[in-house]
Design an enzyme around this catalytic site. Sequence first.
Site, PDB file in Angstrom:
ATOM      1  N   LEU A 189       1.036  -1.186   0.046  1.00 30.71           N
ATOM      2  CA  LEU A 189      -0.097  -0.056  -0.022  1.00 30.71           C
ATOM      3  C   LEU A 189       0.832   1.227   0.072  1.00 30.71           C
ATOM      4  O   LEU A 189       1.975   1.497   0.925  1.00 30.71           O
ATOM      5  CB  LEU A 189      -1.011  -0.047   1.160  1.00 30.71           C
ATOM      6  CG  LEU A 189      -2.168  -0.927   1.335  1.00 30.71           C
ATOM      7  CD1 LEU A 189      -2.723  -0.901   2.568  1.00 30.71           C
ATOM      8  CD2 LEU A 189      -3.174  -0.521   0.115  1.00 30.71           C
ATOM      9  N   HIS A 190       0.489   2.302  -1.126  1.00 38.10           N
ATOM     10  CA  HIS A 190       1.334   3.394  -0.782  1.00 38.10           C
ATOM     11  C   HIS A 190       0.631   4.629  -1.471  1.00 38.10           C
ATOM     12  O   HIS A 190       0.986   5.641  -1.218  1.00 38.10           O
ATOM     13  CB  HIS A 190       2.708   3.268  -1.596  1.00 38.10           C
ATOM     14  CG  HIS A 190       2.527   3.332  -3.056  1.00 38.10           C
ATOM     15  ND1 HIS A 190       2.149   2.143  -3.659  1.00 38.10           N
ATOM     16  CD2 HIS A 190       2.769   4.175  -3.908  1.00 38.10           C
ATOM     17  CE1 HIS A 190       2.116   2.417  -5.023  1.00 38.10           C
ATOM     18  NE2 HIS A 190       2.738   3.754  -5.227  1.00 38.10           N
TER      19      HIS A 190
END
Length: 369
Positions: A199-200
Amino acid sequence: MKMAPILRAFAAHQPPMPVVLVHTGQHYDKDMNDRLFEDLALPRPDINLEVGSASHAVQTAEVMRRFEAVLDQHPARAVVVVGDVNSTLACTLVAVKKDVPVAHVEAGLRSYDRRMPEEINRVLTDQVADRLYTTERSALANLQREGIAPERVVFAGNVMIDSLLHNRQHARAVDQTLLAGGAPAESLANFQRFGLVTLHRPSNVDTAAALGHLLGTLRDVAQRLPLVFALHPRTRANIERFGLGSLLDPQRMLLLPPQGYLEMLGLMAQATVVLTDSGGLQEETTALGVPCLTLRENTERPITVEQGTNTLVGSDRASILQGVDEVLAQRGKQGRMPELWDGKAAERIVGDLWQWLQRHETAAAQVKG
């Protein structure tokens, strides 16, 4: 990952095509940077602009300022840019204003979400680039809707898949990656079957509400399937900033630091399912035949949904859990390898660019004459 096969193709081309490799330093973590160059057998950059992190405006402006001096010192027949990061747009703008032809690799991808900085970079780069190399046929329609002439566009295939196929045999063993990431040896048996998480995206990790919701959902997923979570520095910092660490289940979620390319390749290849908001992982999981659940409402890579293993689930808890349950019940997408994702995209790009430059320079000389 995109530039490595292109550099190999330039080196192998006959006649020789000399190249100056410029690293803007937009992604600036020294350890990860060195590791990536080593994993991909990339030559060290001829020039490193060392721009580092900043706001979008400052970073783009600083790349432009420093890259202009590079073009002055190294007159180029063409500038090749890849992808959709700030450096892509910045170097393109400098080149076209100095009347240097630009080739954009991975052109024509569209999410049609203008809230994504990458979408702005893609659209603007494609408008002014001279030669546009696409990864899927649908990209041509996107470009034509924006008024771009089809003769500027070449369907070449996907250089990300060139890298994957070239390096797959060198992927790191999962057990060694987990141990290096701090996993106790006795816990490895619990991760014979696992989901891989990354996740980013700012929309997913930059507010406490969005990040907390996804972490809570992933905690529920982990009760069905242990998760290996490769934590982006931005995500780790926000988990700490928002006080969300209690949502991480230490028994069922193994947290790893950012991984090198070969480590991620090994993890993806062995994962039961990948949950991600990364564009690149959508492509790589399709090539590997691994089910992918994309934690976004849209994708600029629709071919991974239409032909590949990718399913858009957004941030909806029920959709995410349903997607995982389908994979565990062996009803996940199987997919197939898209057209021209065959490991030879870079060869096609370099071959076409050589021919196009010959025609372009001949025409320019005739105009001047």
